[in-house]
Write a protein that holds these residues in place. Structure first.
Motif, PDB file in Angstrom:
ATOM      1  N   GLU A   7      25.964  52.996  34.716  1.00 22.89           N
ATOM      2  CA  GLU A   7      25.469  52.178  35.828  1.00 22.89           C
ATOM      3  C   GLU A   7      23.936  52.215  35.815  1.00 22.89           C
ATOM      4  O   GLU A   7      23.328  53.276  35.945  1.00 22.89           O
ATOM      5  N   ASP A  25      25.972  44.726  51.325  1.00 20.50           N
ATOM      6  CA  ASP A  25      27.007  45.367  50.507  1.00 20.50           C
ATOM      7  C   ASP A  25      27.833  44.279  49.819  1.00 20.50           C
ATOM      8  O   ASP A  25      29.001  44.044  50.132  1.00 20.50           O
ATOM      9  N   LEU A  27      28.621  42.905  45.848  1.00 19.62           N
ATOM     10  CA  LEU A  27      28.472  43.140  44.414  1.00 19.62           C
ATOM     11  C   LEU A  27      28.108  41.824  43.728  1.00 19.62           C
ATOM     12  O   LEU A  27      28.849  40.843  43.833  1.00 19.62           O
ATOM     13  N   VAL A 339      31.886  40.457  47.498  1.00 15.27           N
ATOM     14  CA  VAL A 339      31.777  40.068  46.083  1.00 15.27           C
ATOM     15  C   VAL A 339      31.044  38.732  46.000  1.00 15.27           C
ATOM     16  O   VAL A 339      31.471  37.733  46.595  1.00 15.27           O
ATOM     17  N   ALA A 362      33.863  50.175  36.099  1.00 20.25           N
ATOM     18  CA  ALA A 362      34.076  50.694  37.452  1.00 20.25           C
ATOM     19  C   ALA A 362      33.648  49.664  38.491  1.00 20.25           C
ATOM     20  O   ALA A 362      34.305  49.508  39.530  1.00 20.25           O
ATOM     21  N   ARG A 363      32.549  48.951  38.234  1.00 18.01           N
ATOM     22  CA  ARG A 363      32.111  47.932  39.184  1.00 18.01           C
ATOM     23  C   ARG A 363      33.077  46.754  39.194  1.00 18.01           C
ATOM     24  O   ARG A 363      33.378  46.181  40.252  1.00 18.01           O
ATOM     25  N   GLN A 365      36.259  46.905  38.558  1.00 20.69           N
ATOM     26  CA  GLN A 365      37.442  47.363  39.304  1.00 20.69           C
ATOM     27  C   GLN A 365      37.196  47.289  40.805  1.00 20.69           C
ATOM     28  O   GLN A 365      38.074  46.865  41.581  1.00 20.69           O
ATOM     29  N   GLN A 366      35.995  47.684  41.230  1.00 21.83           N
ATOM     30  CA  GLN A 366      35.655  47.648  42.655  1.00 21.83           C
ATOM     31  C   GLN A 366      35.649  46.209  43.169  1.00 21.83           C
ATOM     32  O   GLN A 366      36.180  45.922  44.256  1.00 21.83           O
ATOM     33  N   ALA A 367      35.068  45.298  42.394  1.00 23.95           N
ATOM     34  CA  ALA A 367      35.019  43.898  42.810  1.00 23.95           C
ATOM     35  C   ALA A 367      36.414  43.297  42.908  1.00 23.95           C
ATOM     36  O   ALA A 367      36.741  42.602  43.890  1.00 23.95           O
ATOM     37  N   ALA A 369      39.206  44.850  43.404  1.00 25.87           N
ATOM     38  CA  ALA A 369      39.904  45.468  44.536  1.00 25.87           C
ATOM     39  C   ALA A 369      39.477  44.824  45.856  1.00 25.87           C
ATOM     40  O   ALA A 369      40.310  44.560  46.740  1.00 25.87           O
ATOM     41  N   ARG A 370      38.189  44.555  46.011  1.00 28.01           N
ATOM     42  CA  ARG A 370      37.713  43.901  47.228  1.00 28.01           C
ATOM     43  C   ARG A 370      38.297  42.490  47.354  1.00 28.01           C
ATOM     44  O   ARG A 370      38.708  42.063  48.443  1.00 28.01           O
ATOM     45  N   GLN A 373      42.080  42.741  48.259  1.00 30.83           N
ATOM     46  CA  GLN A 373      42.285  43.124  49.652  1.00 30.83           C
ATOM     47  C   GLN A 373      42.042  41.932  50.586  1.00 30.83           C
ATOM     48  O   GLN A 373      42.820  41.694  51.533  1.00 30.83           O
TER      49      GLN A 373
END
Length: 380
Positions: A7, A25, A27, A339, A362-363, A365-367, A369-370, A373
Motif C-alpha cells: 500500500e 472515506d 476508495l 467507492v 486488499a483494497r 477486496q474492501q471496495a 465488499a462495500r 453491502q
C-alpha cells in the motif's frame, strides 16, 4: 521480487485520483492510473536524470527509437521504420490532432459507443460531426456493430478505434479487424487506432494485433497510437507515439501539430526508454497480479444479482452493467457506499460503471465488499 500488495500512500502527492475524495472515506477506483510503484529501472533512471539538474528541451534518443522498433517486431511481428514514428505528449492530444489533420470540414468522425470519453469529445472540439457506432455484446464480448459502421462510413473521413477497447476490455481478433478494415477501404476512411492498453492483455487466449500490422493496405490508411504510460504506470510523464507508415498522413499530422501540440518532456523520454529497456519482468509480474484481481472481480460479480460483467480480455478497467439494480444515479450510490468509480455516462452508457482494479488486492477486496453491502441493502 515485486510487491504489488504494498500500500503506497498517495495522499498529498498532487494525485488527481486520490485528491478527488480527499477528506472522505471513499476508495478511489476511477481514473486509469494504478497504485503500483513503477518498475525499479524507471525510478532509477529518473533519479539519475534528476540528479543531473538541467531540464531543458529534449528529443527522443536513438536508443528509445530502437527499443520501440524492436518491441513492435518482437511482441507483435510488426516491422516498422524509424521515420514512421511521431512522438506526442499523449494519446488524447493525438485523437484531437487526428480530427484536425485527416478530416475535411463538415465530414464526420466515427467512434464506437460506449468508449473512452475523449473519443466522444474530440470531434466536437475540432468542429467535426460526431458519428457513433454501438458496441454490442456477441458471445460475451463487446464488438462493433459492423452494419451500423457501414451506414455511418459514407459520411465520415475518420474512424477512431479503441483497441483494446476501453471500457469494454475486448481484444479484437484478426477477423474482426479485417472486417473493420474492409469497410474503411470501401469508404476511404483513415483509421486512428488507440492501442495504449495493448501490453495489458489478461486473457491467455487473446493476442493483440496492431491495426497497421494487418496488411500493407491497412498500414497505409492508418495511424496506431501507443504509449508506455498505462503499461508501466507513468501516465503523468506524458510520452506517447504514433506509428504512421503513410508519408502523406504523417506530414498532415505534423502540420496540424505546429504551434498547438507541446513536445514530449525530458523525463517522459527518460522513463519510456527505461521502461522498454528493463521493465519486462516487472510487466509480467504485474499482469499475473492483475489476472488475480480480475478473477476476484469475476467471482464476486457472479454472486451479485443484477450486475453483469462481459468477458474481460484486457486493461485493468472493469465495465460493470448495473441496469437491473434500478439505480437513479449509480455513481452517487456507490460513492455513498465508499467507492469512487468512473461514471458510465461519460463513456456513453449511464447504467454502467467502470472500476479500476489496478490496486493492491486488499483494497480491491474492501471496495467490492462495500459495493456488495450497499447493493444487498438496496435490494432488501
Amino acid at each position: 521480487m515485486f510487491d504489488f500488495d504494498k500500500e503506497i500512500d498517495r495522499s498529498n502527492t498532487m494525485s488527481l485520483k486520490w485528491d478527488k475524495y480527499k477528506g472522505r472515506d471513499v476508495l478511489p477506483m476511477w481514473v486509469a492510473d494504478t497504485d503500483f510503484l513503477s518498475p525499479p529501472g524507471v525510478i532509477e533512471a529518473l533519479t539519475q536524470r534528476v540528479a543531473h539538474g538541467i531540464f531543458g528541451y529534449s528529443r527522443p534518443s536513438p536508443r528509445l527509437i530502437e527499443l520501440i522498433i524492436n518491441r513492435l517486431a518482437d511482441r507483435y511481428g510488426w516491422h516498422i521504420e524509424p521515420e514512421w514514428l511521431v512522438f506526442l505528449p499523449g494519446v488524447v492530444p493525438g485523437l484531437n490532432l487526428a480530427c484536425r489533420a485527416w478530416t475535411a470540414p463538415g465530414r464526420g468522425v466515427i467512434t464506437p459507443k460506449p468508449v473512452y470519453y475523449p473519443f466522444l469529445q474530440a470531434p466536437g472540439f475540432n468542429e467535426r460531426p460526431l458519428l457513433t457506432v454501438p458496441m454490442q455484446e456477441v458471445a460475451g464480448r463487446w464488438v462493433l456493430d459492423l452494419d451500423e459502421l457501414e451506414l455511418q462510413a459514407s459520411g465520415a473521413d475518420l474512424l477512431l478505434l479503441c483497441h483494446p477497447h476501453n471500457p469494454g476490455g475486448t481484444v479484437f481478433t484478426r477477423d474482426e479487424l479485417a472486417a473493420i478494415d474492409a469497410i474503411a477501404a470501401r469508404h476511404n476512411l483513415v483509421v486512428c487506432s488507440d492501442e495504449i492498453h495493448c501490453d495489458l492483455i489478461l486473457d491467455p487466449d487473446a493476442r493483440h494485433i496492431p491495426y497497421g500490422a494487418l496488411s500493407e493496405e491497412a498500414a497505409q490508411r492508418s495511424a496506431v497510437m501507443m504509449a508506455p504510460s498505462k503499461t508501466f504506470n507513468i501516465a503523468g510523464l506524458c510520452c506517447s507515439f504514433a506509428v504512421i507508415p503513410n508519408e502523406r498522413l504523417r506530414l498532415k499530422l505534423q502540420q496540424a501539430m505546429r504551434g498547438i501540440s507541446a513536445d514530449v518532456n525530458l523525463l517522459g523520454f527518460v522513463a519510456a526508454e527505461a521502461a522498454y529497456e528493463s521493465g519486462e519482468a516487472w510487466l509480467d509480474a504485474q499482469l499475473d497480479y492483475l489476472r488475480g484481481n480480475l478473477a476476484l472481480i469475476e467471482q464476486t460479480v457472479a454472486r451479485w444479482p443484477g450486475v453483469r460483467l462481459a468477458r474481460h480480455q484486457a486493461t485493468y478497467l472493469a465495465w460493470l452493467d448495473v441496469t437491473a439494480l434500478g439505480l437513479g444515479d449509480p455513481i452517487a450510490f456507490f460513492e455513498q457506499a465508499g467507492v469512487g468509480l468512473s461514471p458510465g455516462a461519460q463513456f456513453g452508457d449511464g447504467q454502467c460503471v467502470r472500476l479500476n482494479f489496478g490496486c493492491p488486492r486488499a483494497r480491491l477486496q474492501q471496495a467490492l465488499a462495500r459495493m456488495e453491502q450497499a447493493m444487498l441493502a438496496h435490494l432488501g
